[in-house]
Motif scaffolding. Structure first.
Motif, PDB file in Angstrom:
ATOM      1  N   PRO A  38      -9.043  -7.884   1.322  1.00 11.92           N
ATOM      2  CA  PRO A  38      -9.612  -6.709   0.656  1.00 11.92           C
ATOM      3  C   PRO A  38      -9.181  -5.402   1.339  1.00 11.92           C
ATOM      4  CG  PRO A  38     -11.301  -8.388   0.915  1.00 11.92           C
ATOM      5  CD  PRO A  38     -10.118  -8.808   1.741  1.00 11.92           C
ATOM      6  N   ALA A  39      -9.149  -5.405   2.662  1.00  9.38           N
ATOM      7  CA  ALA A  39      -8.702  -4.219   3.391  1.00  9.38           C
ATOM      8  C   ALA A  39      -7.215  -3.988   3.182  1.00  9.38           C
ATOM      9  CB  ALA A  39      -9.017  -4.364   4.876  1.00  9.38           C
ATOM     10  N   ALA A  40      -6.443  -5.077   3.108  1.00 17.89           N
ATOM     11  CA  ALA A  40      -5.006  -4.949   2.846  1.00 17.89           C
ATOM     12  C   ALA A  40      -4.771  -4.325   1.477  1.00 17.89           C
ATOM     13  CB  ALA A  40      -4.331  -6.309   2.929  1.00 17.89           C
ATOM     14  N   LEU A  41      -5.561  -4.739   0.517  1.00 10.70           N
ATOM     15  CA  LEU A  41      -5.432  -4.195  -0.836  1.00 10.70           C
ATOM     16  C   LEU A  41      -5.741  -2.698  -0.844  1.00 10.70           C
ATOM     17  CD1 LEU A  41      -4.714  -5.375  -3.571  1.00 10.70           C
ATOM     18  CD2 LEU A  41      -7.127  -5.772  -3.975  1.00 10.70           C
ATOM     19  N   LEU A  42      -6.787  -2.329  -0.132  1.00  9.94           N
ATOM     20  CA  LEU A  42      -7.123  -0.905  -0.016  1.00  9.94           C
ATOM     21  C   LEU A  42      -6.004  -0.139   0.694  1.00  9.94           C
ATOM     22  CD1 LEU A  42     -10.884  -1.083   0.990  1.00  9.94           C
ATOM     23  CD2 LEU A  42      -9.949  -0.225  -1.158  1.00  9.94           C
ATOM     24  N   ALA A  43      -5.509  -0.698   1.787  1.00 10.62           N
ATOM     25  CA  ALA A  43      -4.455  -0.029   2.547  1.00 10.62           C
ATOM     26  C   ALA A  43      -3.184   0.106   1.715  1.00 10.62           C
ATOM     27  CB  ALA A  43      -4.171  -0.799   3.836  1.00 10.62           C
ATOM     28  N   GLN A  44      -2.848  -0.934   0.981  1.00  9.16           N
ATOM     29  CA  GLN A  44      -1.649  -0.863   0.146  1.00  9.16           C
ATOM     30  C   GLN A  44      -1.753   0.282  -0.849  1.00  9.16           C
ATOM     31  OE1 GLN A  44      -0.908  -4.653  -1.746  1.00  9.16           O
ATOM     32  NE2 GLN A  44      -0.901  -5.720   0.210  1.00  9.16           N
ATOM     33  N   GLN A  45      -2.900   0.435  -1.454  1.00 12.05           N
ATOM     34  CA  GLN A  45      -3.059   1.458  -2.479  1.00 12.05           C
ATOM     35  C   GLN A  45      -3.234   2.855  -1.879  1.00 12.05           C
ATOM     36  OE1 GLN A  45      -2.536   0.676  -5.738  1.00 12.05           O
ATOM     37  NE2 GLN A  45      -2.014  -1.265  -4.779  1.00 12.05           N
ATOM     38  N   LEU A  46      -4.072   2.977  -0.877  1.00  9.87           N
ATOM     39  CA  LEU A  46      -4.367   4.301  -0.316  1.00  9.87           C
ATOM     40  C   LEU A  46      -3.251   4.840   0.567  1.00  9.87           C
ATOM     41  CD1 LEU A  46      -8.157   3.810   0.459  1.00  9.87           C
ATOM     42  CD2 LEU A  46      -7.113   4.923  -1.533  1.00  9.87           C
ATOM     43  N   LEU A  47      -2.555   3.930   1.266  1.00  6.80           N
ATOM     44  CA  LEU A  47      -1.449   4.351   2.122  1.00  6.80           C
ATOM     45  C   LEU A  47      -0.104   4.274   1.410  1.00  6.80           C
ATOM     46  CD1 LEU A  47      -2.469   2.456   5.400  1.00  6.80           C
ATOM     47  CD2 LEU A  47      -2.882   4.866   4.850  1.00  6.80           C
ATOM     48  N   ARG A  48      -0.107   3.722   0.203  1.00  6.55           N
ATOM     49  CA  ARG A  48       1.138   3.507  -0.557  1.00  6.55           C
ATOM     50  C   ARG A  48       2.143   2.733   0.294  1.00  6.55           C
ATOM     51  NH1 ARG A  48      -0.914   4.032  -5.122  1.00  6.55           N
ATOM     52  NH2 ARG A  48      -1.354   6.097  -5.891  1.00  6.55           N
ATOM     53  N   HIS A  49       1.689   1.567   0.751  1.00  4.34           N
ATOM     54  CA  HIS A  49       2.512   0.753   1.645  1.00  4.34           C
ATOM     55  C   HIS A  49       2.588  -0.673   1.127  1.00  4.34           C
ATOM     56  CE1 HIS A  49       4.620  -0.112   5.275  1.00  4.34           C
ATOM     57  NE2 HIS A  49       3.698  -0.936   5.734  1.00  4.34           N
ATOM     58  N   TYR A  80      -1.764  -2.277   8.748  1.00  6.67           N
ATOM     59  CA  TYR A  80      -1.051  -1.595   7.667  1.00  6.67           C
ATOM     60  C   TYR A  80      -0.793  -0.133   8.026  1.00  6.67           C
ATOM     61  CZ  TYR A  80      -0.921  -5.160   4.016  1.00  6.67           C
ATOM     62  OH  TYR A  80      -0.622  -6.270   3.273  1.00  6.67           O
ATOM     63  N   PHE A  81      -1.787   0.509   8.614  1.00  6.50           N
ATOM     64  CA  PHE A  81      -1.629   1.913   8.998  1.00  6.50           C
ATOM     65  C   PHE A  81      -0.491   2.081  10.001  1.00  6.50           C
ATOM     66  CE2 PHE A  81      -2.562   5.415  11.897  1.00  6.50           C
ATOM     67  CZ  PHE A  81      -2.610   6.474  11.002  1.00  6.50           C
ATOM     68  N   PHE A  82      -0.505   1.248  11.059  1.00  7.76           N
ATOM     69  CA  PHE A  82       0.531   1.371  12.083  1.00  7.76           C
ATOM     70  C   PHE A  82       1.896   0.954  11.543  1.00  7.76           C
ATOM     71  CE2 PHE A  82      -3.142   1.047  15.111  1.00  7.76           C
ATOM     72  CZ  PHE A  82      -3.064   2.362  15.527  1.00  7.76           C
ATOM     73  N   ALA A 104       7.244   2.595   9.780  1.00 10.92           N
ATOM     74  CA  ALA A 104       8.255   2.698   8.724  1.00 10.92           C
ATOM     75  C   ALA A 104       8.721   4.138   8.564  1.00 10.92           C
ATOM     76  CB  ALA A 104       7.689   2.173   7.408  1.00 10.92           C
ATOM     77  N   ARG A 105       7.802   5.062   8.665  1.00 11.36           N
ATOM     78  CA  ARG A 105       8.156   6.487   8.537  1.00 11.36           C
ATOM     79  C   ARG A 105       9.020   6.975   9.696  1.00 11.36           C
ATOM     80  NH1 ARG A 105       2.356   8.975   6.675  1.00 11.36           N
ATOM     81  NH2 ARG A 105       2.571   8.524   4.455  1.00 11.36           N
ATOM     82  N   SER A 106       8.732   6.470  10.880  1.00 12.82           N
ATOM     83  CA  SER A 106       9.449   6.952  12.065  1.00 12.82           C
ATOM     84  C   SER A 106      10.598   6.040  12.475  1.00 12.82           C
ATOM     85  CB  SER A 106       8.477   7.116  13.236  1.00 12.82           C
ATOM     86  OG  SER A 106       7.945   5.860  13.606  1.00 12.82           O
ATOM     87  N   ASP A 107      10.884   5.037  11.650  1.00 14.85           N
ATOM     88  CA  ASP A 107      11.964   4.090  11.920  1.00 14.85           C
ATOM     89  C   ASP A 107      11.775   3.396  13.271  1.00 14.85           C
ATOM     90  OD1 ASP A 107      14.181   2.772  10.899  1.00 14.85           O
ATOM     91  OD2 ASP A 107      15.579   4.063  11.997  1.00 14.85           O
TER      92      ASP A 107
END
Length: 119
Positions: free
Chosen positions: A70-81, A41-43, A48-51
């Protein structure tokens, strides 16, 4: 709220391990797949930011299904992704339900028999 849900899920896994219902390997699996999912999710967010080239949604869903939800859920919320795309969220929640159903089956008598066969 979703962050709390993810943390509660990991507490549940720890409790099931402590009660002898789940082997440590299941915890290790959820932890390692979760770390990989967070990184994916982070990468993908960075791409997405750098196209740049993105991680396929199918890959993100397979990671969630394998126990990384569970990690995806955290990443979605914390990274807004991936929080606004309805089609993605629908499939994501299906993977959560399927993974939780599989975990519940592992905690059943039949699942416990299968777990005893593993090294």
């Amino acid at each position: 709220m979703f962050v709390v849900g993810s943390l509660l899920f990991f507490l549940l896994l720890g409790f099931l391990y402590w009660q002898g219902v789940l082997p440590v390997g299941v915890l290790v699996l959820y932890g390692s797949v979760g770390c990989g999912t967070w990184l994916a999710y982070f990468f993908d967010k960075q791409a997405a930011r750098s196209d740049s080239r993105r991680i396929p949604e199918r890959t993100l869903h397979l990671l969630a299904l394998a126990g990384g939800w569970p990690a995806a859920l955290l990443a979605q919320q914390l990274l807004r992704h991936k929080t606004r795309k309805v089609s993605f969220q629908l499939v994501f929640w299906v993977t959560v339900v399927l993974n939780c159903a599989f975990l519940a089956w592992l905690c059943s008598a039949t699942g416990a028999q299968v777990l005893r066969l593993l090294p």
